[in-house]
Design a protein around this motif. Structure first.
Motif, mmCIF file in Angstrom:
data_model
loop_
_atom_site.group_PDB
_atom_site.id
_atom_site.type_symbol
_atom_site.label_atom_id
_atom_site.label_comp_id
_atom_site.label_asym_id
_atom_site.label_seq_id
_atom_site.Cartn_x
_atom_site.Cartn_y
_atom_site.Cartn_z
ATOM 1 N N ILE A 102 16.534 -27.025 -35.110
ATOM 2 C CA ILE A 102 17.883 -26.532 -34.599
ATOM 3 C C ILE A 102 17.631 -25.004 -34.333
ATOM 4 C CG2 ILE A 102 20.235 -26.654 -34.557
ATOM 5 C CD1 ILE A 102 20.071 -29.444 -35.844
ATOM 6 N N LEU A 103 18.100 -24.580 -33.379
ATOM 7 C CA LEU A 103 18.143 -23.131 -32.924
ATOM 8 C C LEU A 103 19.620 -22.835 -32.828
ATOM 9 C CD1 LEU A 103 15.238 -22.368 -30.930
ATOM 10 C CD2 LEU A 103 15.431 -22.177 -33.258
ATOM 11 N N THR A 104 20.283 -22.044 -33.664
ATOM 12 C CA THR A 104 21.594 -21.506 -33.611
ATOM 13 C C THR A 104 21.575 -20.345 -32.620
ATOM 14 O OG1 THR A 104 21.537 -19.901 -35.281
ATOM 15 C CG2 THR A 104 22.158 -21.951 -35.868
ATOM 16 N N PRO A 105 22.701 -19.769 -32.140
ATOM 17 C CA PRO A 105 22.973 -18.679 -31.230
ATOM 18 C C PRO A 105 22.239 -17.301 -31.732
ATOM 19 C CG PRO A 105 24.817 -20.128 -30.866
ATOM 20 C CD PRO A 105 24.155 -20.773 -32.237
ATOM 21 N N SER A 106 22.568 -17.304 -33.098
ATOM 22 C CA SER A 106 22.001 -16.149 -33.935
ATOM 23 C C SER A 106 20.518 -16.270 -33.740
ATOM 24 C CB SER A 106 22.613 -16.114 -35.215
ATOM 25 O OG SER A 106 21.732 -15.447 -35.963
ATOM 26 N N ASP A 107 19.904 -17.398 -34.139
ATOM 27 C CA ASP A 107 18.488 -17.547 -33.840
ATOM 28 C C ASP A 107 17.973 -17.253 -32.718
ATOM 29 O OD1 ASP A 107 18.342 -18.727 -36.496
ATOM 30 O OD2 ASP A 107 18.573 -20.842 -35.767
ATOM 31 N N ILE A 108 18.620 -17.736 -31.511
ATOM 32 C CA ILE A 108 17.831 -17.384 -30.338
ATOM 33 C C ILE A 108 18.124 -15.779 -29.936
ATOM 34 C CG2 ILE A 108 18.585 -17.713 -27.768
ATOM 35 C CD1 ILE A 108 19.408 -20.604 -28.763
ATOM 36 N N LYS A 109 19.132 -15.423 -30.294
ATOM 37 C CA LYS A 109 19.262 -13.736 -30.159
ATOM 38 C C LYS A 109 18.196 -13.217 -30.900
ATOM 39 C CE LYS A 109 22.564 -9.918 -30.823
ATOM 40 N NZ LYS A 109 23.905 -9.555 -31.201
ATOM 41 N N SER A 110 17.878 -13.337 -32.299
ATOM 42 C CA SER A 110 16.866 -12.830 -32.659
ATOM 43 C C SER A 110 15.368 -13.200 -32.265
ATOM 44 C CB SER A 110 16.721 -13.377 -34.214
ATOM 45 O OG SER A 110 15.639 -12.869 -35.073
ATOM 46 N N LEU A 111 15.085 -14.284 -31.643
ATOM 47 C CA LEU A 111 14.027 -14.649 -31.202
ATOM 48 C C LEU A 111 13.867 -13.938 -29.752
ATOM 49 C CD1 LEU A 111 13.867 -18.598 -31.759
ATOM 50 C CD2 LEU A 111 12.156 -16.888 -32.815
ATOM 51 N N GLN A 112 14.889 -13.906 -29.147
ATOM 52 C CA GLN A 112 14.847 -13.124 -27.693
ATOM 53 C C GLN A 112 14.615 -11.908 -27.866
ATOM 54 O OE1 GLN A 112 15.547 -14.364 -24.362
ATOM 55 N NE2 GLN A 112 14.343 -12.412 -23.887
ATOM 56 N N SER A 113 15.149 -11.137 -28.937
ATOM 57 C CA SER A 113 14.723 -9.568 -29.077
ATOM 58 C C SER A 113 13.399 -9.599 -29.532
ATOM 59 C CB SER A 113 15.467 -9.155 -30.397
ATOM 60 O OG SER A 113 15.222 -7.696 -31.020
ATOM 61 N N LEU A 114 12.975 -10.181 -30.612
ATOM 62 C CA LEU A 114 11.444 -10.084 -30.889
ATOM 63 C C LEU A 114 10.639 -10.536 -29.813
ATOM 64 C CD1 LEU A 114 9.352 -9.867 -33.086
ATOM 65 C CD2 LEU A 114 9.542 -12.288 -33.581
ATOM 66 N N PHE A 115 10.930 -11.461 -28.793
ATOM 67 C CA PHE A 115 10.008 -11.890 -27.623
ATOM 68 C C PHE A 115 10.033 -10.649 -26.547
ATOM 69 C CE2 PHE A 115 10.170 -13.467 -23.364
ATOM 70 C CZ PHE A 115 8.852 -14.143 -23.480
ATOM 71 N N ASP A 116 11.292 -10.029 -26.453
ATOM 72 C CA ASP A 116 11.389 -8.674 -25.566
ATOM 73 C C ASP A 116 10.416 -7.835 -26.138
ATOM 74 O OD1 ASP A 116 13.236 -10.118 -23.836
ATOM 75 O OD2 ASP A 116 14.862 -8.861 -24.839
#
Length: 70
Positions: free
Chosen positions: A12-26
């Motif tokens: 399960i990915l929370t909004p906080s997880d997604i934000k962190s993953l997006q930043s790292l992906f960027d």
């Protein structure tokens, strides 16, 4: 930070997880000089999510594992 959802199901990915993953992906897209719509970016995103869901939460560890997989 581990949420109560991770205790139930680590996939399960929370909004906080997604934000962190997006930043790292960027960061990785920029470092690798990729475009967001190239096939390699899709592979990178999938690998990043896979590692995160397997429990790798530290950004430095995620970066290291992504680069080793490249």
């Amino acid at each position: 930070m581990t949420s109560q959802f991770h205790a139930i199901d680590p996939r399960i990915l929370t909004p906080s997880d997604i934000k962190s993953l997006q930043s790292l992906f960027d960061e990785e897209i920029k470092a690798r000089r990729m475009t967001y719509d190239c096939p390699e970016a899709a592979v990178l995103a999938a690998k990043l999510i896979e590692l995160y869901q397997r429990g790798v939460r530290n950004n430095d560890s995620l970066r290291e594992m992504l680069r080793a997989a490249a």
